[in-house]
Design a protein around this motif. Structure first.
Motif, short mmCIF file in Angstrom:
data_model
loop_
_atom_site.label_atom_id
_atom_site.label_comp_id
_atom_site.label_asym_id
_atom_site.label_seq_id
_atom_site.Cartn_x
_atom_site.Cartn_y
_atom_site.Cartn_z
N UNK A 3 2.06 19.21 -11.83
CA UNK A 3 3.21 19.44 -10.97
C UNK A 3 2.85 20.52 -9.95
N UNK A 4 3.04 20.23 -8.68
CA UNK A 4 2.79 21.21 -7.62
C UNK A 4 4.07 22.00 -7.35
N UNK A 5 3.91 23.21 -6.84
CA UNK A 5 5.06 24.10 -6.70
C UNK A 5 5.99 23.73 -5.55
N UNK A 6 5.59 22.77 -4.73
CA UNK A 6 6.46 22.35 -3.64
C UNK A 6 6.26 20.86 -3.35
N UNK A 7 7.17 20.35 -2.60
CA UNK A 7 7.15 18.94 -2.23
C UNK A 7 6.43 18.82 -0.89
N UNK A 8 5.14 18.49 -0.93
CA UNK A 8 4.34 18.52 0.29
C UNK A 8 4.24 17.15 0.97
N UNK A 9 4.90 16.14 0.42
CA UNK A 9 4.92 14.83 1.06
C UNK A 9 6.30 14.21 0.89
N UNK A 10 6.67 13.34 1.80
CA UNK A 10 8.01 12.75 1.81
C UNK A 10 8.09 11.47 0.98
N UNK A 11 7.01 10.72 0.96
CA UNK A 11 6.98 9.40 0.33
C UNK A 11 5.99 9.39 -0.83
N UNK A 12 6.08 8.34 -1.67
CA UNK A 12 5.04 8.16 -2.67
C UNK A 12 3.74 7.84 -1.99
N UNK A 13 2.65 8.42 -2.46
CA UNK A 13 1.32 8.16 -1.89
C UNK A 13 0.46 7.49 -2.95
N UNK A 22 3.18 -13.43 -1.93
CA UNK A 22 3.50 -14.52 -2.85
C UNK A 22 4.69 -14.18 -3.74
N UNK A 23 4.73 -12.94 -4.20
CA UNK A 23 5.82 -12.51 -5.09
C UNK A 23 7.10 -12.23 -4.30
N UNK A 24 6.93 -11.81 -3.05
CA UNK A 24 8.10 -11.51 -2.23
C UNK A 24 8.40 -10.03 -2.12
N UNK A 25 7.43 -9.21 -2.46
CA UNK A 25 7.62 -7.76 -2.30
C UNK A 25 7.38 -7.42 -0.84
N UNK A 26 8.37 -6.83 -0.16
CA UNK A 26 8.23 -6.56 1.28
C UNK A 26 7.29 -5.38 1.55
N UNK A 27 6.13 -5.66 2.10
CA UNK A 27 5.21 -4.61 2.50
C UNK A 27 5.03 -4.69 4.02
N UNK A 28 4.67 -3.56 4.62
CA UNK A 28 4.51 -3.52 6.07
C UNK A 28 3.27 -2.70 6.41
N UNK A 29 2.33 -3.32 7.09
CA UNK A 29 1.18 -2.54 7.52
C UNK A 29 1.58 -1.67 8.70
N UNK A 30 1.21 -0.41 8.63
CA UNK A 30 1.54 0.53 9.70
C UNK A 30 0.25 1.12 10.24
N UNK A 31 0.24 1.55 11.50
CA UNK A 31 -0.97 2.15 12.07
C UNK A 31 -1.40 3.38 11.27
N UNK A 32 -2.69 3.56 11.13
CA UNK A 32 -3.21 4.73 10.42
C UNK A 32 -2.69 6.01 11.06
N UNK A 33 -2.61 6.03 12.38
CA UNK A 33 -2.12 7.23 13.08
C UNK A 33 -0.68 7.55 12.68
N UNK A 34 0.12 6.52 12.48
CA UNK A 34 1.51 6.74 12.07
C UNK A 34 1.58 7.29 10.64
N UNK A 35 0.77 6.73 9.76
CA UNK A 35 0.73 7.22 8.38
C UNK A 35 0.33 8.69 8.34
N UNK A 36 -0.66 9.07 9.13
CA UNK A 36 -1.13 10.45 9.15
C UNK A 36 -0.09 11.38 9.78
N UNK A 37 0.66 10.88 10.71
CA UNK A 37 1.72 11.69 11.32
C UNK A 37 2.86 11.92 10.31
N UNK A 38 3.19 10.87 9.57
CA UNK A 38 4.27 10.99 8.59
C UNK A 38 3.84 11.84 7.39
N UNK A 39 2.58 11.69 6.97
CA UNK A 39 2.07 12.39 5.79
C UNK A 39 0.77 13.11 6.14
#
Length: 539
Positions: A233-243, A111-128
């Protein structure tokens, strides 16, 4: 006798809201002076997770705030190219979360126009791969990561280049009034105690958690909710995207990547004291336990420090929500002439880091309307000078990692830094964790002012890495004395202040390797350098 300054507008508060207002005024050709009781970003603006909101987190409960956030998300990506990383985000549903809320959330985003995209759970787990393997749904969002420290520095730098003035370490101690009109402020120098009277046609209160205190000086009651949130704050960047956890906004559900680390939070507890940035081990442990729903291995990751900050929330009612979660994250612009019968005084508060530019726009619109000045806002089009400086450092022999960092951080200081880097004594890296050289440190020390390691840290990331300043803090203090930048007495005090501040954040998270790091820090400073506990307590 007090010094006197005359200008058109005084802005109180050196956080991102106040500096945004200062820049907007400067762009429109208005003479303005900003005053801040400590250094830039002393309050909320540097005590957050650095999330560039897409607006998705608020679409169900606060659509106005969500719309503002998404619109400004797009604008800031355009005008602040040097401080934003377009990481994207992933919102995930865990089994314990409400299916109906997910449906509401998806509908509200559309309704607001924020672009969201549902992705397969398997893809999310592969990326993160650190995500909970039991997640049931995942959606991609246009969230990002923003460096609040460099945002402040760049925005202020742009304002000053356009004629604005900034007085840090100057606290407002009084209002100058004439009948029912505020005609200026009285500020006191933090270090010298000297007072300055600043006369202006308009005073803008952008003091964040201290907005109520400032309003009191004008005899105006202002009901603020200072909502304290804790982060780690964690000592390293363990994920690529905001979770993010896909549920009604609550505690412990945001992971944001920033530079070489990851930040996680937050909590929400109301406090009466805007200076309250206390840390509680039990609060942190509760937050980590909740965070396991998103990242089950969270206790296996090393935390290098914790910190807290106060969200300045505004509501007219005196009955405050104890968690602050049900108070709008939208801005509050108060015209004190209409509200309280006091002319020449405006308060801007609330909002988010992501919406600071818009908050500045509407504030300056109101201020100029009252001053009878008509100049349109163009801050959404004016690009803040990029910090990237690839044309420099070509002939300088230095560590590749340090050179890479400087190319992206030097900005307008590039030529001066390059000149100094050609000298062997300024080429050496003094902070290995963040690859900071003395040349870079030297470029941010004010010609006139107090030597402050914390201020240097905010501008260079000195001491922000895994060792938390254990080695670089004493190095920078020693070199500063050696080069005549400061006296041994001032360097000693600056060193105590810096170590105490770092120990506060490390101590609450001190287990495992972090506990060993704290023990090493205390051994170096108490035993080797003779910095005693009794001295630290008087800092």
């Amino acid at each position: 006798m007090a010094q006197i300054i005359e200008t058109q507008v005084v802005v109180i508060g050196g956080g991102v809201t106040g500096t945004g207002v200062l820049r907007d005024l400067a762009i429109r050709g208005i003479k303005a002076v900003l005053v801040e009781q400590e250094d830039l970003g002393y309050g909320t603006s540097t005590r957050n997770h650095g999330l560039l909101h897409s607006g998705s987190r608020y679409v169900v409960k606060d659509k106005d705030a969500a719309e503002e956030a998404y619109r400004e998300n797009l604008i800031l990506k355009k005008i602040l190219p040097g401080v934003i990383e377009e990481t994207g985000g992933i919102y995930v549903k865990v089994p314990e979360d409400d299916d109906d809320y997910v449906k509401q959330w998806v509908k509200a985003n559309k309704e607001i126009g924020i672009p969201i995209e549902e992705i397969p759970v398997s893809q999310a787990l592969e990326e993160e791969p650190y995500l909970n393997r039991k997640i049931e749904a995942a959606f991609r969002t246009p969230d990002g990561s923003i460096d609040p420290f460099m945002t402040l520095v760049d925005v202020v730098g742009d304002a000053v280049s356009r004629g604005a003035k900034v007085l840090t370490y100057h606290k407002v101690v009084g209002m100058i009034t004439k009948q029912n009109k505020i005609t200026g402020v009285i500020v006191r120098n933090h270090y010298t105690g000297e007072e300055t009277e600043i006369y202006a046609d308009m005073v803008i209160n952008a003091a964040g958690p201290w907005a109520g205190k400032v309003a009191e000086l004008a005899g105006i009651p202002l009901q603020m909710i200072n909502n304290k949130g804790m982060l780690v704050v964690f000592n390293r960047r363990f994920h690529k995207q905001g979770l993010f956890r896909l549920r009604k906004p609550g505690d412990a559900e945001i992971f944001v990547p920033g530079h070489n680390v990851s930040l996680f939070g937050t909590t929400g507890i109301n406090t009466d004291d805007p200076d309250d940035t206390s840390l509680d081990r039990q609060e942190m442990e509760g937050m980590l336990a909740e965070g396991m729903m998103l990242v089950p291995s969270i206790h296996e990751l090393r935390i290098i420090r914790a910190f807290s900050g106060n969200r300045p929330l505004y509501q007219e009612s005196a009955d405050a929500d104890p968690t602050g979660r049900n108070v709008t994250r939208g801005l509050a612009l108060l015209d004190h002439q209409k509200r309280d019968g006091v002319e020449g005084f405006i308060t801007i508060t609330g909002g988010k880091l992501t919406t600071f530019r818009y908050m500045a726009e509407v504030t300056v619109d109101l201020a100029l309307e009252k001053l009878g000045i008509s100049v349109p806002c163009t801050s959404h089009e004016e690009i803040v000078p990029h910090r990237e400086a690839n044309e420099f450092f070509k002939e300088v022999e230095m560590a590749p990692a340090a050179k890479h960092k400087l190319r992206n951080w030097a900005g307008p200081r590039a030529k001066a830094i390059e000149s100094e880097l050609k000298k062997e004594e300024t080429n050496a890296v003094i902070c290995e964790c963040e690859q900071v050289t003395w040349a870079e440190v030297q470029s941010v020390i004010p010609e006139e002012g107090h030597f402050n390691i914390g201020d240097i840290r905010c501008r260079t990331r000195l001491g922000m890495g895994p060792c938390q300043g254990t080695f670089c803090n004493y190095r920078v203090a020693a070199i500063a004395v050696e080069k005549g930048v400061t006296t041994s007495e001032h360097a000693d005090q600056a060193l105590r202040d810096a170590i105490n501040e770092r120990k506060k954040g490390i101590g609450v998270a001190a287990t495992g390797e972090t506990a060993k790091q704290l023990q090493l820090m205390e051994t170096i400073y108490r035993v080797s350098l003779g910095l005693r506990e009794e001295e630290e307590q008087h800092v």
